[in-house]
Design a protein around this motif. Structure first.
Motif, short mmCIF file in Angstrom:
data_model
loop_
_atom_site.label_atom_id
_atom_site.label_comp_id
_atom_site.label_asym_id
_atom_site.label_seq_id
_atom_site.Cartn_x
_atom_site.Cartn_y
_atom_site.Cartn_z
N ASP A 13 -2.32 -4.98 -2.17
CA ASP A 13 -2.45 -4.60 -3.59
C ASP A 13 -2.58 -3.09 -3.65
OD1 ASP A 13 -3.29 -3.97 -6.19
OD2 ASP A 13 -4.64 -5.70 -6.33
N ASP A 15 -2.48 -0.83 -6.01
CA ASP A 15 -3.34 -0.23 -7.04
C ASP A 15 -4.81 -0.27 -6.64
OD1 ASP A 15 -1.13 0.38 -8.63
OD2 ASP A 15 -1.26 -1.53 -9.70
N ALA A 16 -5.27 -1.44 -6.22
CA ALA A 16 -6.67 -1.57 -5.80
C ALA A 16 -6.93 -0.75 -4.54
CB ALA A 16 -7.02 -3.03 -5.56
N TYR A 17 -5.98 -0.74 -3.62
CA TYR A 17 -6.17 0.02 -2.39
C TYR A 17 -6.20 1.52 -2.67
CZ TYR A 17 -6.42 0.87 2.55
OH TYR A 17 -6.87 1.26 3.79
N LEU A 19 -7.59 2.84 -5.23
CA LEU A 19 -8.97 3.12 -5.65
C LEU A 19 -9.87 3.26 -4.42
CD1 LEU A 19 -9.23 0.65 -8.65
CD2 LEU A 19 -8.97 3.14 -8.76
N TYR A 20 -9.63 2.40 -3.41
CA TYR A 20 -10.40 2.51 -2.17
C TYR A 20 -10.17 3.88 -1.53
CZ TYR A 20 -10.95 2.52 2.83
OH TYR A 20 -11.26 2.92 4.11
N HIS A 79 -13.08 -2.14 -3.06
CA HIS A 79 -11.71 -2.10 -3.61
C HIS A 79 -10.68 -2.57 -2.57
CE1 HIS A 79 -12.97 -0.09 -7.25
NE2 HIS A 79 -13.60 0.81 -6.52
N ALA A 80 -10.94 -2.35 -1.30
CA ALA A 80 -10.00 -2.72 -0.24
C ALA A 80 -10.04 -4.21 0.08
CB ALA A 80 -10.28 -1.90 1.02
N LYS A 81 -11.20 -4.82 -0.09
CA LYS A 81 -11.32 -6.25 0.19
C LYS A 81 -10.47 -7.02 -0.81
CE LYS A 81 -15.61 -5.91 2.60
NZ LYS A 81 -16.98 -6.32 2.79
N GLY A 82 -9.62 -7.87 -0.31
CA GLY A 82 -8.70 -8.60 -1.16
C GLY A 82 -7.44 -7.80 -1.49
N ALA A 83 -7.42 -6.53 -1.14
CA ALA A 83 -6.26 -5.68 -1.41
C ALA A 83 -5.58 -5.25 -0.11
CB ALA A 83 -6.68 -4.45 -2.21
N SER A 84 -6.12 -5.73 1.03
CA SER A 84 -5.56 -5.31 2.31
C SER A 84 -6.03 -6.25 3.41
CB SER A 84 -6.01 -3.89 2.65
OG SER A 84 -7.43 -3.85 2.77
#
Length: 99
Positions: A13, A15-17, A19-20, A79-84
């Motif tokens: 993801d 976009d979320a990554y 933010l991380y 932000h990285a959890k679930g996005a990577s």
């Protein structure tokens, strides 16, 4: 003894990554971390391929672990959890050879 924080990441993801990444950089810098490699060109010779590779140097293993456990980094990591998919290891650097 300095230590290297080595991450291999597949972003699922962007976009979320993003933010991380935006929040993680200042948290890493606050603990003395300096990026040596960050999502540059690479070539896998063995093992699983991950599209993003990051290497940061810290003043010590303890500083790197403290960074990971810090409130600021954990907030970024949310932000990285679930996005990577990530693999992360911290390893002490070898002492430079002496002549």
């Amino acid at each position: 003894m300095t230590a290297l924080w080595i991450a291999h990441v597949t972003v699922t993801d962007p976009d979320a990554y993003g933010l991380y990444a935006k929040a993680a950089g200042p948290a890493i810098a606050a603990h003395g971390g300096v990026f040596l490699a960050r999502a540059g060109r690479y070539h896998v010779l063995e093992g699983a391929d991950r599209a993003r590779h990051v290497v940061a140097r810290f003043p010590s293993l303890d500083a790197a672990v403290a960074c990971y456990r810090s409130t600021e980094y954990q907030a970024a990591l949310a932000h990285a959890k679930g996005a990577s998919e990530r693999d992360l290891v911290i390893v002490e650097e070898a002492a430079p050879p002496t002549e």
